[in-house]
Design an enzyme around this catalytic site. Structure first.
Site, PDB file in Angstrom:
ATOM      1  N   GLN A   1       0.877  -1.094  -0.005  1.00  0.00           N
ATOM      2  CA  GLN A   1       0.030   0.061  -0.100  1.00  0.00           C
ATOM      3  C   GLN A   1       0.850   1.212  -0.054  1.00  0.00           C
ATOM      4  O   GLN A   1       1.906   1.343   1.146  1.00  0.00           O
ATOM      5  CB  GLN A   1      -1.035   0.044   1.254  1.00  0.00           C
ATOM      6  CG  GLN A   1      -1.894   1.412   1.375  1.00  0.00           C
ATOM      7  CD  GLN A   1      -2.556   1.103   2.512  1.00  0.00           C
ATOM      8  OE1 GLN A   1      -2.202   1.634   3.597  1.00  0.00           O
ATOM      9  NE2 GLN A   1      -3.884   0.560   2.533  1.00  0.00           N
TER      10      GLN A   1
ATOM     11  N   GLU B   1     -10.535  -1.385   6.106  1.00  0.00           N
ATOM     12  CA  GLU B   1      -9.457  -1.908   6.784  1.00  0.00           C
ATOM     13  C   GLU B   1     -10.056  -1.874   8.494  1.00  0.00           C
ATOM     14  O   GLU B   1      -9.726  -2.596   9.195  1.00  0.00           O
ATOM     15  CB  GLU B   1      -8.237  -1.015   6.938  1.00  0.00           C
ATOM     16  CG  GLU B   1      -7.147  -1.410   7.670  1.00  0.00           C
ATOM     17  CD  GLU B   1      -5.898  -0.688   7.208  1.00  0.00           C
ATOM     18  OE1 GLU B   1      -4.658  -0.988   7.617  1.00  0.00           O
ATOM     19  OE2 GLU B   1      -6.102   0.614   6.739  1.00  0.00           O
TER      20      GLU B   1
END
Length: 410
Positions: A148, A266
């Site tokens: 990420q 998340e």
């Protein structure tokens, strides 16, 4: 506690270690299938590495990667992903059952978690059809690993301050900038990168999410070693790195919306496996306290009881969120507060365990060898930073949940 119309509830597990979830008759056969497969395959070196790894722990990487391939061969990666992309096409409840049973047997932490839990759902929600067909099957086959590219040295919790820029050059984007705290970045074949494509824009406007390959001259990845001696984090330097023009997730200039959707994933149900880990640590804490005779100390006993209560609150909070998700409702305020509560309480739990261990808790082995308790405590110190620092989390709770005035900005 009722979870859904099928009567899912908590039951004693019969082993004196707390409670077990029963998700009801509709998924009981699926639960048994998961349990049988794990019992047959979580053996040998996989069983020897139970509980190894975590979101900030790169331990036993090769074993965990091999375990992910074992899961892939059994069809257990992407349980809820559509079949046309390599998934099993099952529902949310089956996904939750699998994650719970996986955590219950303390299987190794998946090396492909970044793609499975974040990028994959983001592509399913906002990616183009060509992107889904190109990237989702290799994720499930454990053929391509992802990192990420969100945080930067000047844009961590304040993600809207990103300065990594991307400029269009014919059929490609040219990307330059620096990213940091990229989990498992040294293993990444691809990065999903939040970039600023409008140089005149400010804050959350003018951002675009790009998919960038790492195997090119314009990408340099350097590991960052943490307190536990692990190098799972990395900093990424992008110097005129290139990626195809059609590898924009969502729309050009709408990268903030794409990023927030990813962070929403998340901060959703991903705390369930962590909660079971915290429960194991709480049980181990009580065992250590008995060994050391600490239960005779009223002040220590109070702190131990507080730790025990904390992990039960985490469980109840997660059950409420699961109940709302399976009923098709948007999770309530407890889903927003869960990350802040879990991270701060886990640190207290680790500190107490370290105190109870005495001098042994502060002495490391050869080559800085850490035991499980030491590693967990050291890694917990980062939990109030990554995924949104506690300060930012409190602002979100104050402004979005409690309706308090926004914090003044300079």
């Amino acid at each position: 506690m009722e979870l859904d119309g099928n009567g899912a509830c908590m039951e004693h597990d019969g082993k004196g270690t707390g409670m077990e979830l029963d998700f009801g008759p509709a998924v009981r056969d699926f639960r048994d299938e998961v349990r049988d497969w794990l019992a047959d395959h979580l053996v040998g070196e996989f069983a020897a590495n139970r509980g190894v790894g975590g979101p900030t722990d790169g331990a036993a990487w090769d074993v965990r990667l091999a375990w992910d391939r074992e899961l892939s061969a059994g069809g257990w990666l992407g349980v809820g992903w559509p079949q046309e992309y390599g998934g099993r096409g099952l529902g949310l409840l089956e996904e939750i059952v699998f994650e719970y049973e996986y955590a219950r047997v303390n299987a190794p932490y998946r090396a492909t978690v970044n793609a499975l839990d974040l990028l994959g759902p983001m592509l399913l929600a906002m990616g183009g059809e060509a992107q889904k067909r190109r990237f989702l099957p290799p994720i499930l086959a454990v053929e391509e690993l992802w990192g990420q590219g969100f945080s930067e040295p000047g844009a961590g919790s304040d993600l809207a301050s990103v300065r990594t820029r991307a400029e269009r050059d014919g059929a490609a984007w040219v990307v330059s900038g620096q990213k940091v705290w990229t989990s498992f970045g040294i293993h990444a074949d691809w990065l999903y990168v939040l970039t600023r494509t409008d140089p005149d824009s400010r804050r959350h406007k003018g951002l675009t999410m790009l998919l960038v390959p790492t195997d090119q001259p314009g990408v340099e990845i350097r590991p960052i070693r943490n307190l536990a001696g692990q190098d799972e984090f990395a900093e990424v330097f992008l110097s005129d790195a290139r990626t195809d023009a059609d590898l924009v997730v969502g729309e050009v200039g709408q990268g903030w919306r794409t990023a927030m959707a990813t962070l929403g994933i998340e901060r959703g149900t991903t705390l369930l496996p962590q909660q079971l880990t915290f429960e194991r640590e709480a049980e181990a804490l009580i065992g250590l306290a008995r060994e050391r005779g600490a239960l005779d100390d009223p002040m220590l006993r109070r702190r131990i009881v507080d730790a025990w209560i904390s992990v039960r609150i985490m469980r109840t909070t997660n059950l409420r969120t699961i109940a709302e998700l399976t009923a098709g409702r948007t999770p309530g305020a407890q889903a927003t507060t869960a990350k802040l509560y879990a991270s701060t309480r886990h640190q207290r739990l680790g500190q107490l365990a370290t105190e109870l261990a005495g001098p042994a808790g502060q002495i490391v082995g050869e080559d800085y060898g850490l035991d499980t308790r030491q590693r967990s405590f050291l890694l917990s110190l980062a939990e109030t930073i990554y995924g949104g620092s506690s300060e930012i989390q409190r602002n979100i709770i104050g402004e979005q949940v409690l309706g308090l005035p926004k914090e003044p900005r300079s």
